[in-house]
Motif scaffolding. Structure first.
Motif, short mmCIF file in Angstrom:
data_model
loop_
_atom_site.label_atom_id
_atom_site.label_comp_id
_atom_site.label_asym_id
_atom_site.label_seq_id
_atom_site.Cartn_x
_atom_site.Cartn_y
_atom_site.Cartn_z
N ILE A 1 -0.04 -10.81 -8.01
CA ILE A 1 0.36 -9.76 -8.95
C ILE A 1 0.43 -8.40 -8.26
CG2 ILE A 1 -0.38 -8.44 -10.99
CD1 ILE A 1 -1.70 -11.07 -11.99
N TRP A 2 -0.56 -8.07 -7.44
CA TRP A 2 -0.71 -6.71 -6.93
C TRP A 2 -0.05 -6.45 -5.59
CZ3 TRP A 2 -2.09 -2.38 -9.25
CH2 TRP A 2 -2.58 -2.50 -10.55
N TYR A 3 0.12 -7.45 -4.77
CA TYR A 3 0.71 -7.21 -3.45
C TYR A 3 2.09 -6.54 -3.54
CZ TYR A 3 2.10 -7.75 1.40
OH TYR A 3 2.53 -7.50 2.68
N PRO A 4 3.03 -7.06 -4.35
CA PRO A 4 4.35 -6.39 -4.43
C PRO A 4 4.26 -4.94 -4.93
CG PRO A 4 4.44 -8.55 -5.47
CD PRO A 4 3.00 -8.28 -5.16
N ARG B 1 5.36 -1.80 -2.64
CA ARG B 1 6.39 -0.89 -3.12
C ARG B 1 5.88 0.56 -3.08
NH1 ARG B 1 7.84 -3.69 -7.20
NH2 ARG B 1 6.28 -2.94 -8.65
N TYR B 2 4.65 0.77 -3.53
CA TYR B 2 4.07 2.12 -3.51
C TYR B 2 3.95 2.62 -2.08
CZ TYR B 2 0.72 5.91 -4.13
OH TYR B 2 0.11 7.13 -4.12
N ALA B 3 3.44 1.78 -1.18
CA ALA B 3 3.26 2.19 0.22
C ALA B 3 4.60 2.50 0.87
CB ALA B 3 2.53 1.10 1.00
N PHE B 4 5.61 1.69 0.59
CA PHE B 4 6.91 1.91 1.19
C PHE B 4 7.51 3.24 0.73
CE2 PHE B 4 11.54 1.47 1.53
CZ PHE B 4 11.63 1.19 2.90
N ARG B 5 7.30 3.57 -0.55
CA ARG B 5 7.81 4.86 -1.05
C ARG B 5 7.09 6.03 -0.38
NH1 ARG B 5 12.13 5.96 -3.87
NH2 ARG B 5 11.00 7.46 -5.11
N SER C 1 4.11 0.08 6.07
CA SER C 1 3.71 -0.11 4.67
C SER C 1 2.90 -1.39 4.53
CB SER C 1 4.94 -0.18 3.77
OG SER C 1 5.68 1.01 3.85
N GLU C 2 3.34 -2.42 5.20
CA GLU C 2 2.59 -3.69 5.17
C GLU C 2 1.21 -3.50 5.80
OE1 GLU C 2 5.20 -6.50 7.08
OE2 GLU C 2 6.44 -6.73 5.28
N ALA D 1 -0.53 -0.71 5.82
CA ALA D 1 -1.34 0.04 4.86
C ALA D 1 -1.86 -0.87 3.76
CB ALA D 1 -0.53 1.19 4.26
N VAL D 2 -1.00 -1.74 3.26
CA VAL D 2 -1.43 -2.68 2.21
C VAL D 2 -2.47 -3.65 2.76
CG1 VAL D 2 -0.66 -4.54 0.68
CG2 VAL D 2 0.71 -2.46 0.89
N GLN D 3 -2.25 -4.14 3.97
CA GLN D 3 -3.21 -5.05 4.58
C GLN D 3 -4.58 -4.38 4.73
OE1 GLN D 3 -2.63 -8.28 5.26
NE2 GLN D 3 -4.76 -8.50 5.87
N ASN D 4 -4.59 -3.15 5.20
CA ASN D 4 -5.86 -2.41 5.33
C ASN D 4 -6.52 -2.21 3.96
OD1 ASN D 4 -5.44 -2.22 8.09
ND2 ASN D 4 -4.57 -0.16 7.97
N THR D 5 -5.70 -1.95 2.96
CA THR D 5 -6.22 -1.78 1.60
C THR D 5 -6.85 -3.08 1.10
OG1 THR D 5 -4.55 -0.11 1.12
CG2 THR D 5 -5.56 -1.20 -0.77
N LEU D 6 -6.18 -4.19 1.34
CA LEU D 6 -6.70 -5.47 0.89
C LEU D 6 -7.98 -5.86 1.62
CD1 LEU D 6 -3.37 -7.45 0.40
CD2 LEU D 6 -4.79 -6.32 -1.34
N GLU D 7 -8.09 -5.46 2.87
CA GLU D 7 -9.33 -5.71 3.61
C GLU D 7 -10.49 -4.96 2.96
OE1 GLU D 7 -8.87 -4.78 7.77
OE2 GLU D 7 -7.13 -6.11 7.95
N ILE D 8 -10.25 -3.69 2.61
CA ILE D 8 -11.29 -2.90 1.95
C ILE D 8 -11.60 -3.49 0.57
CG2 ILE D 8 -11.80 -0.65 0.92
CD1 ILE D 8 -10.31 0.58 3.32
N MET D 9 -10.55 -3.92 -0.12
CA MET D 9 -10.74 -4.53 -1.43
C MET D 9 -11.65 -5.75 -1.31
SD MET D 9 -8.03 -6.41 -3.97
CE MET D 9 -8.26 -8.02 -3.22
N SER D 10 -11.40 -6.59 -0.31
CA SER D 10 -12.19 -7.81 -0.19
C SER D 10 -13.65 -7.49 0.13
CB SER D 10 -11.60 -8.73 0.88
OG SER D 10 -11.76 -8.17 2.16
N LEU D 11 -13.89 -6.39 0.82
CA LEU D 11 -15.26 -6.03 1.16
C LEU D 11 -15.99 -5.33 0.01
CD1 LEU D 11 -14.66 -4.62 4.77
CD2 LEU D 11 -15.71 -6.82 4.14
N LYS D 12 -15.26 -4.57 -0.80
CA LYS D 12 -15.93 -3.71 -1.78
C LYS D 12 -15.65 -4.07 -3.24
CE LYS D 12 -16.26 0.15 1.35
NZ LYS D 12 -16.16 1.59 1.51
N LEU D 13 -14.89 -5.11 -3.48
CA LEU D 13 -14.55 -5.46 -4.86
C LEU D 13 -15.80 -5.79 -5.67
CD1 LEU D 13 -12.22 -5.85 -6.85
CD2 LEU D 13 -12.14 -8.24 -6.17
#
Length: 185
Positions: A31-34, A38-42, A50-51, A53-65
């Motif tokens: 749901i959230w990756y696209p 899209r936000y990062a690419f803009r 952009s990919e 940035a999203v990958q780094n974000t998802l890494e932080i998400m997995s650690l801090k969710l």
């Protein structure tokens, strides 16, 4: 505030992820990756970055969710992380561009100053040595342009020191003749 089905699904998936459900993580990413991409690419304007940035974000998400206490705040939380990652990449790009631009300006200014000085010096030097025999030109080049000593030239060219000195003397005479125009052309 009215919530739609996607918001409710996101909240449920976040809770499931916090409980360790691997399938829920996959659905949340689907749901959230696209959206994040899209936000990062803009923001960044480059697909690969952009990919990243999203990958780094998802890494932080997995650690801090697991520390996220309000599941309804997930969109704000994840976009906040992504925004900071995009800013980091944009700053990194700006620093890299500034470094590249500074380097390019330096190279161009050095090339321009070298070109001017070489043009003036080279014309004079080239005119002085253009008629010298090759073995004498080598000595002149090494001695006057490379600022090597007679002993160093002796080792480089493997010729006796006396020969180096006599050829330099001969070169000076030939150059003097070329400059004054006393020689036969």
């Amino acid at each position: 505030m009215k919530r739609n089905s996607e918001q409710i699904l996101t909240e449920w998936l976040v809770i499931s992820c916090q409980m360790g459900d691997v399938v829920a993580i996959q659905k949340l990413l689907k749901i959230w990756y696209p959206k994040l991409l899209r936000y990062a690419f803009r923001q960044i304007g480059d697909r690969q970055k952009s990919e990243d940035a999203v990958q780094n974000t998802l890494e932080i998400m997995s650690l801090k969710l697991g520390k996220l206490t309000d599941c309804a705040a997930f969109p704000k939380w994840i976009y906040n992380i992504l925004h900071h990652k995009c800013v980091d990449i944009i700053r990194q790009n700006q620093r890299q561009n500034n470094i590249e631009n500074s380097y390019q300006e330096f190279v161009e200014s050095e090339n321009e100053s070298l070109l001017h000085s070489k043009n003036e010096d080279s014309v004079c030097f080239d005119e002085m040595v253009k008629h010298l025999p090759n073995e004498i030109y080598q000595l002149v080049h090494l001695y006057y342009l490379e600022d090597l000593s007679v002993a160093e030239i002796h080792h480089i060219l493997d010729i006796p020191i006396g020969t180096v000195k006599s050829r330099l003397y001969q070169a000076r005479n030939l150059i003097r003749t070329n400059l004054t125009g006393d020689g036969n052309e």
